[in-house]
Write an enzyme that holds these catalytic residues in place. Sequence first.
Site, PDB file in Angstrom:
ATOM      1  N   ARG A   8       1.451  11.231 -11.160  1.00 33.65           N
ATOM      2  CA  ARG A   8       1.544  12.177 -12.283  1.00 33.65           C
ATOM      3  C   ARG A   8       0.443  13.229 -12.257  1.00 33.65           C
ATOM      4  O   ARG A   8       0.508  14.236 -12.937  1.00 33.65           O
ATOM      5  CB  ARG A   8       1.485  11.418 -13.611  1.00 33.65           C
ATOM      6  CG  ARG A   8       2.571  10.384 -13.802  1.00 33.65           C
ATOM      7  CD  ARG A   8       3.954  11.008 -13.951  1.00 33.65           C
ATOM      8  NE  ARG A   8       4.981   9.986 -14.137  1.00 33.65           N
ATOM      9  CZ  ARG A   8       5.673   9.426 -13.135  1.00 33.65           C
ATOM     10  NH1 ARG A   8       5.471   9.808 -11.884  1.00 33.65           N
ATOM     11  NH2 ARG A   8       6.565   8.486 -13.374  1.00 33.65           N
ATOM     12  N   CYS A 168     -31.608  28.184 -17.100  1.00 31.97           N
ATOM     13  CA  CYS A 168     -31.180  29.516 -17.560  1.00 31.97           C
ATOM     14  C   CYS A 168     -30.775  29.413 -19.034  1.00 31.97           C
ATOM     15  O   CYS A 168     -30.987  30.331 -19.820  1.00 31.97           O
ATOM     16  CB  CYS A 168     -29.988  30.009 -16.757  1.00 31.97           C
ATOM     17  SG  CYS A 168     -30.304  30.288 -15.012  1.00 31.97           S
ATOM     18  N   CYS A 182     -30.088   9.685 -30.922  1.00 37.45           N
ATOM     19  CA  CYS A 182     -28.911   9.055 -31.524  1.00 37.45           C
ATOM     20  C   CYS A 182     -29.331   7.969 -32.512  1.00 37.45           C
ATOM     21  O   CYS A 182     -28.616   7.693 -33.475  1.00 37.45           O
ATOM     22  CB  CYS A 182     -28.015   8.472 -30.445  1.00 37.45           C
ATOM     23  SG  CYS A 182     -27.121   9.715 -29.511  1.00 37.45           S
TER      24      CYS A 182
HETATM   25 ZN   LIG Z   1     -31.393  28.785 -13.647  1.00 40.54          ZN
END
Ligand SMILES: [Zn+2]
Length: 334
Positions: A8, A168, A182
């Site tokens: 599938r 970045c 958590c």
């Molecule tokens: Zn980077």
Amino acid sequence: MALDRFARQRVLPELGEGGQRRLGEATALVVGCGALGTHGAELLLRAGVGRLLLVDRDLVEETNLHRVALFTPDDLGKPKALAAAEALRRIAPDTEVVPRVAHLGPELARELVADSDVVLDGLDNLETRYVVNDACVERGIPWVYTAVLGTGGMTMAILPGKGPCLRCLFPDPPPPGAIPTCAEAGILGPVPAALAAVAAAQAIAVLAGSADLVPGRLLLLDLWRGRVEGTDVVRAPGCPACGRRRFEFLSPGPSAAVLCGGGVQVLPRTRGTVDLADLQGRLAPLGPARLAQGVLVAQIEGVELTVFPDGRAVVKGVSDPARAQALYDRYVAR
Ligand SMILES: [Zn+2]
């Protein structure tokens, strides 16, 4: 073509015969075997990834069970990587599953990333994500960053050389304690399952060699409020990792660190395996020392020392890393 378990999936034009074959030839590394990692690992295994590497340093706890895949109450106290591997082998006995019960430091990250075609993020701490990001960018291996908290989370496939990296997006990790864990903020059970599914789909697209992947596409989901948002992240020109190729998180860090759940983790200075039965014999005259589920738990000098086969130890009952290091040096390292 016989209708095997992947029929599938193979019929999907996005994947096809070639994509399914590439999945079967691929190795995926799942870093962290908590909720994100167990759901992600199961999805990749069922999708037909040929080889799975798992790494996790922790033991299965009762508070994990509301949100994980693979684990049952029988697994409580077992190392997560081993318990996950056992469950995965029952699902697909023909798939190679290689668990590692270890802290993912720079050396091990480099070793495992070099052996992988894609890396799936199942981590519970940001520091290690920066280690993984550096190791993947250095080696040019794609990885899928995922983070969850409360009722939502975010995920982004990082394709070194083609799009932005974690640094970045977030240039530096926040200082310790700046982001709730958590344990503090809570986590809704379905959240890691949903985010792991999105991340696993991205990893499958990477392994299949899909041309449809969009580098720098950050997806944010809030399951409680029914919100899904996408935003495009661009490469930072001065990014230390993917721009200047300075991999600051791959240099050895301090060996003792305070854990968010309490206690201090002490890392061995050298790699190797500790003879836990021998250590138990040495510590037993000093206090209760119990060997169970592949770890040694010893009560000593008013603290609880949990020692793992890779030489790592968690010291509970102290908050000062230097004191924990001293106890470790006295009783474990010798
Ligand atoms: Zn980077």
